[in-house]
Write a protein that holds these residues in place. Structure first.
Motif, mmCIF file in Angstrom:
data_model
loop_
_atom_site.group_PDB
_atom_site.id
_atom_site.type_symbol
_atom_site.label_atom_id
_atom_site.label_comp_id
_atom_site.label_asym_id
_atom_site.label_seq_id
_atom_site.Cartn_x
_atom_site.Cartn_y
_atom_site.Cartn_z
ATOM 1 N N UNK A 23 -14.482 -3.877 5.751
ATOM 2 C CA UNK A 23 -14.176 -3.774 4.316
ATOM 3 C C UNK A 23 -12.780 -4.331 4.042
ATOM 4 N N UNK A 24 -11.821 -3.964 4.890
ATOM 5 C CA UNK A 24 -10.453 -4.409 4.651
ATOM 6 C C UNK A 24 -10.300 -5.909 4.906
ATOM 7 N N UNK A 25 -11.083 -6.437 5.831
ATOM 8 C CA UNK A 25 -11.054 -7.898 6.019
ATOM 9 C C UNK A 25 -11.642 -8.610 4.810
ATOM 10 N N UNK A 26 -12.668 -8.005 4.209
ATOM 11 C CA UNK A 26 -13.247 -8.583 2.985
ATOM 12 C C UNK A 26 -12.201 -8.588 1.868
ATOM 13 N N UNK A 27 -11.406 -7.519 1.832
ATOM 14 C CA UNK A 27 -10.333 -7.447 0.822
ATOM 15 C C UNK A 27 -9.255 -8.482 1.135
ATOM 16 N N UNK A 28 -8.952 -8.669 2.437
ATOM 17 C CA UNK A 28 -7.962 -9.687 2.828
ATOM 18 C C UNK A 28 -8.444 -11.063 2.362
ATOM 19 N N UNK A 29 -9.726 -11.329 2.579
ATOM 20 C CA UNK A 29 -10.276 -12.641 2.195
ATOM 21 C C UNK A 29 -10.210 -12.832 0.678
ATOM 22 N N UNK A 78 -17.679 -8.132 -1.621
ATOM 23 C CA UNK A 78 -16.881 -9.345 -1.388
ATOM 24 C C UNK A 78 -15.946 -9.669 -2.549
ATOM 25 N N UNK A 79 -16.212 -9.075 -3.684
ATOM 26 C CA UNK A 79 -15.406 -9.390 -4.874
ATOM 27 C C UNK A 79 -14.900 -8.129 -5.549
ATOM 28 N N UNK A 80 -13.719 -8.251 -6.143
ATOM 29 C CA UNK A 80 -13.151 -7.166 -6.949
ATOM 30 C C UNK A 80 -12.609 -7.797 -8.221
ATOM 31 N N UNK A 81 -12.388 -6.967 -9.248
ATOM 32 C CA UNK A 81 -11.915 -7.509 -10.530
ATOM 33 C C UNK A 81 -10.439 -7.850 -10.522
ATOM 34 N N UNK A 82 -9.675 -7.175 -9.685
ATOM 35 C CA UNK A 82 -8.214 -7.348 -9.730
ATOM 36 C C UNK A 82 -7.591 -6.678 -8.508
ATOM 37 N N UNK A 83 -6.304 -6.983 -8.222
ATOM 38 C CA UNK A 83 -5.608 -6.252 -7.157
ATOM 39 C C UNK A 83 -5.616 -4.745 -7.404
ATOM 40 N N UNK A 85 -8.018 -3.026 -8.798
ATOM 41 C CA UNK A 85 -9.338 -2.517 -8.385
ATOM 42 C C UNK A 85 -9.423 -2.411 -6.864
ATOM 43 N N UNK A 86 -8.849 -3.379 -6.151
ATOM 44 C CA UNK A 86 -8.859 -3.323 -4.678
ATOM 45 C C UNK A 86 -8.064 -2.102 -4.216
ATOM 46 N N UNK A 87 -6.874 -1.944 -4.774
ATOM 47 C CA UNK A 87 -5.988 -0.864 -4.326
ATOM 48 C C UNK A 87 -6.605 0.508 -4.596
ATOM 49 N N UNK A 88 -7.315 0.620 -5.733
ATOM 50 C CA UNK A 88 -7.994 1.893 -6.025
ATOM 51 C C UNK A 88 -9.103 2.129 -5.005
ATOM 52 N N UNK A 133 -0.083 5.924 2.555
ATOM 53 C CA UNK A 133 0.268 4.506 2.437
ATOM 54 C C UNK A 133 -0.628 3.792 1.419
ATOM 55 N N UNK A 134 -1.924 4.158 1.366
ATOM 56 C CA UNK A 134 -2.807 3.542 0.352
ATOM 57 C C UNK A 134 -2.361 3.958 -1.051
ATOM 58 N N UNK A 135 -1.970 5.219 -1.190
ATOM 59 C CA UNK A 135 -1.503 5.713 -2.483
ATOM 60 C C UNK A 135 -0.204 5.028 -2.896
ATOM 61 N N UNK A 136 0.663 4.741 -1.931
ATOM 62 C CA UNK A 136 1.928 4.066 -2.212
ATOM 63 C C UNK A 136 1.706 2.660 -2.725
#
Ligand code: FEO
Length: 170
Positions: A23-29, A78-83, A85-88, A133-136
């Protein structure tokens, strides 16, 4: 010796850790494609951490004379609306993982498997850090999300994260 039920549950958590990495690699991509290399770096380091979490469980199963059984890893989004949305999503995912670890601890206590309970305490502590760290990051992104220059500042900061492999202690 692990019970069948505990071995199955630990194998399930091994798979969940690998899924987290996937999942995190998908977010990295997603971030690479969004020209936010610092965010991508943060997610790549996070993915490496997840693999190391998975390997910790792998090693423990082997150490207890159990069998590591690899299963299918679910396809991540594979897709998110915005940074934002990813961070949430990252925080929400870590909270979910905390719940999985707590269920494992409950099982270990139920089975009076003190060794596994002791092993899992590392993950209990790790999840406190993971959520922090995710919350930060989420908080920083929330503050910067309306300003491209703010987002670039956060990107520069996240570019600095490096992977520190966990110590060899099990
Ligand atoms: Fe392996 Fe991010 O918890």
């Amino acid at each position: 010796m692990l019970s069948e039920k505990m071995q199955k549950a630990l194998n399930g958590q091994f798979n969940a850790e690998l899924y987290s990495g996937y999942l995190y690699l998908a977010m990295a991509a997603y971030y690479e494609d969004s020209d936010l290399p610092g965010f991508a770096n943060w997610m790549r380091v996070q993915a490496q951490e997840e693999l190391s979490h998975g390997m910790k469980i792998y090693d423990y199963i082997v150490q207890r004379g159990g069998r590591v059984l690899l299963d299918t890893i679910e396809k991540p989004p594979l897709e998110w609306d915005s940074p934002l949305a990813v961070s949430e999503h990252v925080l929400e995912h870590e909270q979910k993982v905390t719940g999985l670890i707590n269920e494992l601890v409950n099982l270990a206590l139920e089975e009076k498997d003190h060794a596994t309970n002791n092993f899992l305490q590392w993950f209990v502590a790790e999840q406190v850090e993971e959520e922090e760290s995710a919350g930060g990051v989420l908080q920083k992104v929330r503050m910067a999300s309306d300003s491209p220059s703010g987002l670039l500042m956060v990107d520069s900061e996240l570019a600095l994260r490096v992977f520190n492999p966990p110590t060899t202690e099990k």
